[in-house]
Design a protein around this motif. Structure first.
Motif: not given
Length: 77
Positions: A24-28, A30-40
C-alpha cells in the motif's frame, strides 16, 4: 535504450519482491510520483498528442504496424 515493456517487467518484478504489508505504501509512492510529474510536465491533450505524432511521421520516426508486437513475449533476466 531500454524498451518500455522491459521497464514494465522490471517494475513488476520489484513489486513482486516487495513484502505484501508494504505494497500500500508503494502504491501511494507511485501514485504521488505520477501526480508530481503530471504537474511538472502535463500530459499531452488529444490535439497536442496528434501534433507530436504528426511530427514523428514527418521525420520518419514510425514503425510498421505488423512489427508493433514483435518481441512482446521475450523474457529478460
Amino acid at each position: 535504450m531500454i524498451k518500455p515493456n522491459t521497464i514494465t517487467e522490471q517494475l513488476h518484478a520489484e513489486i513482486e519482491q516487495t513484502p505484501e504489508q508494504y505494497r500500500p505504501l508503494l502504491l501511494r509512492l507511485v501514485h504521488s510520483f505520477r501526480e508530481g510529474i503530471e504537474e511538472d510536465a502535463p500530459w499531452l491533450n488529444a490535439v497536442e498528442s496528434f501534433r507530436e505524432g504528426w511530427k514523428d511521421i514527418k521525420v520518419g520516426q514510425v514503425y510498421a504496424i505488423d512489427t508493433l508486437w514483435d518481441d512482446i513475449h521475450t523474457k529478460t533476466d
